[in-house]
Every structure is written in structure tokens, then in C-alpha cells.
Scaffold this motif. Structure first.
Motif, PDB file in Angstrom:
ATOM      1  N   LYS A  37       0.839  -1.195   0.000  1.00  0.00           N
ATOM      2  CA  LYS A  37       0.000   0.000   0.000  1.00  0.00           C
ATOM      3  C   LYS A  37       0.874   1.245   0.000  1.00  0.00           C
ATOM      4  O   LYS A  37       1.906   1.288   0.665  1.00  0.00           O
ATOM      5  N   LYS A  38       0.452   2.233  -0.782  1.00  0.00           N
ATOM      6  CA  LYS A  38       1.088   3.545  -0.810  1.00  0.00           C
ATOM      7  C   LYS A  38      -0.007   4.565  -0.551  1.00  0.00           C
ATOM      8  O   LYS A  38      -1.150   4.368  -0.967  1.00  0.00           O
ATOM      9  N   GLN A  39       0.319   5.623   0.108  1.00  0.00           N
ATOM     10  CA  GLN A  39      -0.671   6.641   0.454  1.00  0.00           C
ATOM     11  C   GLN A  39      -1.219   7.287  -0.817  1.00  0.00           C
ATOM     12  O   GLN A  39      -0.494   7.947  -1.556  1.00  0.00           O
ATOM     13  N   CYS A  40      -2.511   7.072  -1.078  1.00  0.00           N
ATOM     14  CA  CYS A  40      -3.137   7.618  -2.282  1.00  0.00           C
ATOM     15  C   CYS A  40      -4.639   7.343  -2.270  1.00  0.00           C
ATOM     16  O   CYS A  40      -5.156   6.699  -1.374  1.00  0.00           O
ATOM     17  N   THR A  41      -5.297   7.830  -3.311  1.00  0.00           N
ATOM     18  CA  THR A  41      -6.679   7.465  -3.590  1.00  0.00           C
ATOM     19  C   THR A  41      -6.648   6.568  -4.818  1.00  0.00           C
ATOM     20  O   THR A  41      -6.048   6.919  -5.836  1.00  0.00           O
ATOM     21  N   GLY A  63     -11.778   4.475  -5.630  1.00  0.00           N
ATOM     22  CA  GLY A  63     -12.271   5.527  -4.752  1.00  0.00           C
ATOM     23  C   GLY A  63     -11.788   5.417  -3.317  1.00  0.00           C
ATOM     24  O   GLY A  63     -11.980   6.334  -2.520  1.00  0.00           O
ATOM     25  N   GLU A  64     -11.179   4.308  -2.989  1.00  0.00           N
ATOM     26  CA  GLU A  64     -10.719   4.093  -1.619  1.00  0.00           C
ATOM     27  C   GLU A  64      -9.481   4.945  -1.331  1.00  0.00           C
ATOM     28  O   GLU A  64      -8.570   5.044  -2.145  1.00  0.00           O
ATOM     29  N   HIS A  65      -9.463   5.562  -0.151  1.00  0.00           N
ATOM     30  CA  HIS A  65      -8.300   6.315   0.318  1.00  0.00           C
ATOM     31  C   HIS A  65      -7.475   5.344   1.153  1.00  0.00           C
ATOM     32  O   HIS A  65      -7.982   4.792   2.129  1.00  0.00           O
ATOM     33  N   ILE A  66      -6.238   5.133   0.763  1.00  0.00           N
ATOM     34  CA  ILE A  66      -5.394   4.190   1.511  1.00  0.00           C
ATOM     35  C   ILE A  66      -4.157   4.905   2.055  1.00  0.00           C
ATOM     36  O   ILE A  66      -3.698   5.901   1.501  1.00  0.00           O
ATOM     37  N   SER A  67      -3.660   4.378   3.156  1.00  0.00           N
ATOM     38  CA  SER A  67      -2.421   4.902   3.731  1.00  0.00           C
ATOM     39  C   SER A  67      -1.308   3.914   3.422  1.00  0.00           C
ATOM     40  O   SER A  67      -1.568   2.792   2.992  1.00  0.00           O
ATOM     41  N   LYS A  68      -0.069   4.319   3.650  1.00  0.00           N
ATOM     42  CA  LYS A  68       1.025   3.421   3.300  1.00  0.00           C
ATOM     43  C   LYS A  68       1.062   2.216   4.225  1.00  0.00           C
ATOM     44  O   LYS A  68       0.525   2.222   5.333  1.00  0.00           O
ATOM     45  N   ALA A  69       1.692   1.173   3.744  1.00  0.00           N
ATOM     46  CA  ALA A  69       1.751  -0.103   4.456  1.00  0.00           C
ATOM     47  C   ALA A  69       2.425   0.048   5.813  1.00  0.00           C
ATOM     48  O   ALA A  69       3.436   0.724   5.945  1.00  0.00           O
ATOM     49  N   LYS A  70       1.836  -0.614   6.806  1.00  0.00           N
ATOM     50  CA  LYS A  70       2.427  -0.639   8.143  1.00  0.00           C
ATOM     51  C   LYS A  70       3.131  -1.975   8.386  1.00  0.00           C
ATOM     52  O   LYS A  70       4.017  -2.067   9.207  1.00  0.00           O
TER      53      LYS A  70
END
Length: 111
Positions: A37-41, A63-70
Motif C-alpha cells: 500500500k502507498k498513500q493515495c486514492t 475511490g478508496e483512500h489508503i495509507s502506506k503499508a504498516k
């Protein structure tokens, strides 16, 4: 590679639910690639341009807002691919190392 779910077979054998199991081995090579995951829409998912057969396992929606991988398990997409030619599979693996499956709109955050 064998066209059955190995985990289901192992669990079935351990539980005594699977009395007989038969399969026909095929000469085929398989691999997978996970994309973190990378921070983006997410605007969409693009298919890879490879010679091998493949299946995309999509873990995000348009359309999903995702944050970067933890963690290493935080992925947007996994690509499972297979081919009877090891050389072709290896070339496709190299292509997939440069492939970006998520079409995104990078969000700007004030930090």
C-alpha cells in the motif's frame, strides 16, 4: 500449480476428513508478487503486460483512500502468474518488479 488448494488438503488430512487424494502433476512454474500500500486514492487497477497466465487478487477498491503499508501484509494487489516455461516466467517476474498495478491520485498531506 497443482490446481487445488494445498491448505485445504493439509487441513483435511489433519482432520481425517480426506481419505483419498489424487492429482495429476503438471509441468508448470508459478510465482507471485505482492504490491504494498502507498498513500493515495485508488482510481483503478491496471493489468500487467506479461506473457504468462495470471490472476490479480485485488485488495483495494476504486475511490478508496489508503495509507502506506504498516506491515508486510498490507498490500493493494497480488499477482499470481504461471507458465510452462521457466525462462518466460522469470522474464515476467522481472517485468512485474517494475509494474505499478494501482492507478492513483496521490493525496497531499500537510505534515
Amino acid at each position: 500449480m497443482y490446481w487445488f488448494n494445498i491448505e485445504d488438503v493439509c487441513l483435511g488430512l489433519q482432520a481425517g476428513e480426506l481419505s483419498s487424494f489424487k492429482y495429476t502433476p503438471k509441468k508448470i512454474f508459478a510465482a507471485f508478487m505482492n504490491y504494498p500500500k502507498k498513500q493515495c486514492t485508488v482510481l483503478g487497477i491496471r493489468e500487467p503486460m506479461i506473457e504468462s497466465d495470471f490472476k490479480i487478487l485485488q485488495r483495494v477498491s476504486c475511490g478508496e483512500h489508503i495509507s502506506k503499508a504498516k506491515t508486510l501484509l498490507d498490500s493493494t494487489v497480488s499477482v499470481v502468474f504461471w507458465n510452462p516455461s521457466y525462462l518466460t516466467l522469470q522474464k515476467d517476474f522481472e517485468k512485474l518488479a517494475k509494474y505499478e498495478p494501482v492507478i492513483s491520485q496521490v493525496e497531499k498531506y500537510i505534515t
